[in-house]
Design a protein around this motif. Structure first.
Motif, PDB file in Angstrom:
ATOM      1  N   TYR A  22     -12.663  40.870 -21.157  1.00 11.80           N
ATOM      2  CA  TYR A  22     -12.229  39.552 -21.652  1.00 11.80           C
ATOM      3  C   TYR A  22     -11.744  39.641 -23.094  1.00 11.80           C
ATOM      4  O   TYR A  22     -10.676  39.114 -23.439  1.00 11.80           O
ATOM      5  N   MET A  23     -12.531  40.312 -23.945  1.00  9.89           N
ATOM      6  CA  MET A  23     -12.138  40.418 -25.356  1.00  9.89           C
ATOM      7  C   MET A  23     -10.845  41.217 -25.527  1.00  9.89           C
ATOM      8  O   MET A  23      -9.961  40.833 -26.308  1.00  9.89           O
ATOM      9  N   LEU A  24     -10.717  42.315 -24.800  1.00 13.13           N
ATOM     10  CA  LEU A  24      -9.499  43.125 -24.904  1.00 13.13           C
ATOM     11  C   LEU A  24      -8.288  42.359 -24.397  1.00 13.13           C
ATOM     12  O   LEU A  24      -7.206  42.424 -24.998  1.00 13.13           O
ATOM     13  N   SER A  28      -8.035  48.014 -15.688  1.00 13.15           N
ATOM     14  CA  SER A  28      -6.684  47.445 -15.552  1.00 13.15           C
ATOM     15  C   SER A  28      -6.213  46.814 -16.846  1.00 13.15           C
ATOM     16  O   SER A  28      -4.999  46.720 -17.085  1.00 13.15           O
ATOM     17  N   VAL A  29      -7.138  46.379 -17.686  1.00 14.53           N
ATOM     18  CA  VAL A  29      -6.762  45.834 -18.997  1.00 14.53           C
ATOM     19  C   VAL A  29      -6.495  46.954 -19.991  1.00 14.53           C
ATOM     20  O   VAL A  29      -5.559  46.889 -20.801  1.00 14.53           O
ATOM     21  N   MET A  66      -7.858  39.069 -24.280  1.00 18.27           N
ATOM     22  CA  MET A  66      -7.517  37.963 -25.166  1.00 18.27           C
ATOM     23  C   MET A  66      -6.840  38.424 -26.442  1.00 18.27           C
ATOM     24  O   MET A  66      -6.101  37.666 -27.079  1.00 18.27           O
ATOM     25  N   ARG A  67      -7.048  39.684 -26.833  1.00 16.38           N
ATOM     26  CA  ARG A  67      -6.449  40.200 -28.072  1.00 16.38           C
ATOM     27  C   ARG A  67      -5.138  40.938 -27.838  1.00 16.38           C
ATOM     28  O   ARG A  67      -4.447  41.274 -28.800  1.00 16.38           O
ATOM     29  N   GLN A  68      -4.788  41.198 -26.598  1.00 13.66           N
ATOM     30  CA  GLN A  68      -3.572  41.943 -26.330  1.00 13.66           C
ATOM     31  C   GLN A  68      -2.337  41.078 -26.519  1.00 13.66           C
ATOM     32  O   GLN A  68      -2.354  39.876 -26.279  1.00 13.66           O
ATOM     33  N   GLU A  69      -1.262  41.733 -26.922  1.00 11.74           N
ATOM     34  CA  GLU A  69       0.027  41.072 -27.034  1.00 11.74           C
ATOM     35  C   GLU A  69       0.712  41.119 -25.663  1.00 11.74           C
ATOM     36  O   GLU A  69       0.880  42.187 -25.062  1.00 11.74           O
ATOM     37  N   ILE A  70       1.100  39.965 -25.188  1.00 14.26           N
ATOM     38  CA  ILE A  70       1.665  39.858 -23.838  1.00 14.26           C
ATOM     39  C   ILE A  70       3.181  39.739 -23.867  1.00 14.26           C
ATOM     40  O   ILE A  70       3.892  40.411 -23.136  1.00 14.26           O
ATOM     41  N   ARG A  71       3.703  38.919 -24.744  1.00 11.90           N
ATOM     42  CA  ARG A  71       5.122  38.587 -24.671  1.00 11.90           C
ATOM     43  C   ARG A  71       6.017  39.747 -25.022  1.00 11.90           C
ATOM     44  O   ARG A  71       7.158  39.814 -24.580  1.00 11.90           O
ATOM     45  N   SER A  72       5.540  40.705 -25.809  1.00 10.84           N
ATOM     46  CA  SER A  72       6.377  41.822 -26.210  1.00 10.84           C
ATOM     47  C   SER A  72       6.488  42.878 -25.125  1.00 10.84           C
ATOM     48  O   SER A  72       7.272  43.819 -25.238  1.00 10.84           O
ATOM     49  N   ASN A  73       5.639  42.809 -24.074  1.00  8.93           N
ATOM     50  CA  ASN A  73       5.626  43.841 -23.030  1.00  8.93           C
ATOM     51  C   ASN A  73       6.608  43.471 -21.927  1.00  8.93           C
ATOM     52  O   ASN A  73       6.759  42.311 -21.585  1.00  8.93           O
TER      53      ASN A  73
END
Length: 338
Positions: free
Chosen positions: A327-329, A202-203, A331-338
């Motif tokens: 967890y690592m993926l 899901s990540v 924490m590194r993903q950009e959330i606000r742009s999606n």
């Protein structure tokens, strides 16, 4: 001194606030899981199949006791309560078989849309705009799904024992209760692996359908094709004529078992059979010299736990690896742009 006290007080308030926020997230996710129709349907299927396997096990045990003149000795010496989970009359599979087959589906269903559904709905970015640590979201989803599994399997396990007492009229011994308790913990660990695998997909994937199909594909591969591949490879080795001595045959058999143990399904089956069948004394090939002098008696609980400790460690390690990668993926993903 006043500044130090105020700083300590502020840290305590921050810790308490974070704890309350995490518990609120867990409560919200647990409620959503219970209200989800797909989870309700899966829970109903698991419950019905477990009661069906219990019925076949009870009828088989009652038939065996009725045909024996020494029924009381059978009740004391043959681990009847463990047979509730391992015996069937052939019409339905055993309790262990149902858990091995349906448990991964429950774990994948709880985790395959844990993150990407929030992202697609636009609620993830709004949640991240609140004063909540990012990792609380992933940890709360895992904790809520794990709590649901704990409630489900301990309820089913204790209900099976209660019905067994009412139907058979024989209470379980302490060792039987301890073995069933360890078996339920093993079931939760096994499903936690598939839950973390679903959360990982899901990540990684943006679409819930893609993550669901990926999880089901991995489940089908380990349930059906992996055993076939290993057995075909072993058959080709044994029929090629390269094995010319008993030592080489034992080494080849051990290598095949090690490859089989890369499958979480095989690790779970091997561990549960050892826990619920005290007569199992070894999980690998034995030579005639090793069998010489062995007393054919059931293993005590501590020896059975030592025997399955590598399998349990492997399941826990696979679970932690999946969770760490997710967890690592995340924490590194950009959330606000999606």
């Amino acid at each position: 001194m006043d500044k130090l006290r105020s700083s300590v007080r502020g840290e305590r308030n921050s810790v308490q606030t974070n704890r309350n926020a995490f518990l609120a997230l867990v409560r919200k996710e647990f409620t959503d899981n219970i209200k989800s129709w797909r989870i309700i349907i899966l829970l109903a299927i698991i419950t019905l199949t477990c009661f069906g396997s219990l019925y076949t096990a009870v009828t088989t045990i009652q038939d065996a006791i009725s045909q024996s003149e020494n029924a009381q000795k059978i009740g004391k010496d043959s681990y009847l309560f463990l047979k509730l989970f391992t015996v069937s009359d052939g019409t339905l599979p055993t309790f262990i078989t149902f858990v091995t087959f349906l448990g991964p589906l429950l774990g994948i269903a709880l985790g395959f849309d844990a993150i990407n559904s929030e992202r697609n709905k636009g609620t993830l970015s709004r949640l991240m705009s609140q004063p909540v640590p990012r990792d609380f979201v992933l940890n709360a989803k895992f904790a809520a799904a794990l709590l649901l599994n704990v409630v489900l399997f301990f309820s089913l396990g204790f209900l099976v024992m209660a019905l067994g007492i009412l139907i058979l009229g024989i209470p379980p011994t302490f060792e039987e209760f301890a073995r069933i308790f360890c078996f339920l913990i093993l079931c939760i660990t096994y499903i936690a692996f598939w839950l973390n695998l679903g959360i990982l997909f899901s990540v990684v994937f943006r679409q819930a359908a893609t993550s669901a199909l990926s999880g089901i594909a991995v489940w089908i591969f380990f349930s059906v094709f992996y055993n076939m591949i290993v057995r075909l490879a072993a058959k080709s080795i044994f029929t090629s004529g390269s094995i010319t001595s008993p030592q080489q045959a034992i080494q080849a058999q051990g290598t095949m078992l090690n490859f089989m143990r890369l499958s979480p399904n095989y690790l779970f089956s091997e561990s549960t059979n050892t826990l619920l069948s005290p007569s199992v004394r070894s999980l690998g090939p034995l030579t005639t010299r090793q069998k010489a002098g062995a007393i054919p008696s059931p293993l005590p609980l501590d020896q059975s736990l030592l025997l399955i400790w590598p399998q349990l460690t492997g399941l826990i390690a696979a679970t932690l690896i999946c969770f760490a990668i997710a967890y690592m993926l995340f924490m590194r993903q950009e959330i606000r742009s999606n």
